[in-house]
Scaffold this motif. Structure first.
Motif, PDB file in Angstrom:
ATOM      1  N   ARG A  98       1.492  14.523  -9.199  1.00 21.37           N
ATOM      2  CA  ARG A  98       3.127  15.664  -9.355  1.00 21.37           C
ATOM      3  C   ARG A  98       3.231  15.317 -10.495  1.00 21.37           C
ATOM      4  O   ARG A  98       3.294  16.887 -11.393  1.00 21.37           O
ATOM      5  N   GLU A 127       1.497  -1.401   0.063  1.00 18.44           N
ATOM      6  CA  GLU A 127       0.031  -0.388  -0.072  1.00 18.44           C
ATOM      7  C   GLU A 127       0.990   1.003   0.438  1.00 18.44           C
ATOM      8  O   GLU A 127       0.685   2.727  -0.526  1.00 18.44           O
ATOM      9  N   GLY A 128       2.528   1.258   0.701  1.00 22.38           N
ATOM     10  CA  GLY A 128       3.396   2.238   0.817  1.00 22.38           C
ATOM     11  C   GLY A 128       3.503   2.493  -1.090  1.00 22.38           C
ATOM     12  O   GLY A 128       3.323   3.882  -1.124  1.00 22.38           O
ATOM     13  N   VAL A 129       4.091   1.786  -0.759  1.00 24.42           N
ATOM     14  CA  VAL A 129       4.304   1.930  -2.573  1.00 24.42           C
ATOM     15  C   VAL A 129       3.474   2.735  -4.260  1.00 24.42           C
ATOM     16  O   VAL A 129       3.811   3.581  -4.436  1.00 24.42           O
ATOM     17  N   LYS A 130       1.974   1.438  -3.016  1.00 26.43           N
ATOM     18  CA  LYS A 130       0.930   2.089  -3.885  1.00 26.43           C
ATOM     19  C   LYS A 130       0.644   3.875  -3.917  1.00 26.43           C
ATOM     20  O   LYS A 130       0.689   4.049  -5.267  1.00 26.43           O
ATOM     21  N   GLU A 131       0.504   4.129  -3.111  1.00 26.73           N
ATOM     22  CA  GLU A 131       0.322   5.503  -2.026  1.00 26.73           C
ATOM     23  C   GLU A 131       1.867   6.552  -3.265  1.00 26.73           C
ATOM     24  O   GLU A 131       1.499   7.426  -3.400  1.00 26.73           O
ATOM     25  N   TYR A 132       2.536   6.138  -2.972  1.00 26.63           N
ATOM     26  CA  TYR A 132       3.956   6.473  -3.442  1.00 26.63           C
ATOM     27  C   TYR A 132       3.789   7.026  -5.502  1.00 26.63           C
ATOM     28  O   TYR A 132       3.920   8.460  -5.788  1.00 26.63           O
ATOM     29  N   VAL A 133       3.278   5.538  -5.352  1.00 26.19           N
ATOM     30  CA  VAL A 133       2.744   6.052  -7.256  1.00 26.19           C
ATOM     31  C   VAL A 133       1.256   6.663  -7.491  1.00 26.19           C
ATOM     32  O   VAL A 133       2.198   7.629  -8.445  1.00 26.19           O
ATOM     33  N   ARG A 134       0.525   6.855  -6.864  1.00 28.06           N
ATOM     34  CA  ARG A 134      -0.263   7.797  -6.894  1.00 28.06           C
ATOM     35  C   ARG A 134       0.459   9.383  -7.032  1.00 28.06           C
ATOM     36  O   ARG A 134       0.116  10.281  -7.667  1.00 28.06           O
ATOM     37  N   ALA A 135       1.081   9.171  -5.852  1.00 30.39           N
ATOM     38  CA  ALA A 135       1.665  10.650  -5.355  1.00 30.39           C
ATOM     39  C   ALA A 135       2.117  11.521  -6.539  1.00 30.39           C
ATOM     40  O   ALA A 135       2.230  12.735  -6.987  1.00 30.39           O
ATOM     41  N   TYR A 136       3.171   9.887  -7.341  1.00 27.68           N
ATOM     42  CA  TYR A 136       4.306  10.422  -7.887  1.00 27.68           C
ATOM     43  C   TYR A 136       2.866  10.938  -9.079  1.00 27.68           C
ATOM     44  O   TYR A 136       4.057  11.091  -9.634  1.00 27.68           O
ATOM     45  N   ARG A 137       2.654  10.751  -9.514  1.00 29.29           N
ATOM     46  CA  ARG A 137       1.534  10.392 -10.685  1.00 29.29           C
ATOM     47  C   ARG A 137       1.036  11.536 -11.076  1.00 29.29           C
ATOM     48  O   ARG A 137       0.952  12.715 -12.038  1.00 29.29           O
TER      49      ARG A 137
END
Length: 57
Positions: free
Chosen positions: A54, A42-52
């Motif tokens: 930005r 879930e941490g990785v998924k949230e990081y990817v969503r935040a990156y997208r």
């Protein structure tokens, strides 16, 4: 002073502080903001969503 007399025990100190956001959320909903820690996935998924978010601008 009256409240301390009602307690019936010797009060050593009293501290007041502003409630935190988590305190308020818990009071209103009965749940902590994050009931459980997110899994690593879930941490990785949230990081990817935040990156997208930005990079889409």
């Amino acid at each position: 002073p009256e409240m301390m007399r009602k307690i019936g025990e010797k009060v050593i100190s009293v501290r007041l502080q502003r409630p935190t956001l988590n305190d308020v959320f818990l009071k209103l909903t009965g749940k902590a903001i994050r009931e459980e820690e997110a899994s690593p996935e879930e941490g990785v998924k949230e990081y990817v969503r935040a990156y997208r978010r930005r990079t889409e601008k």
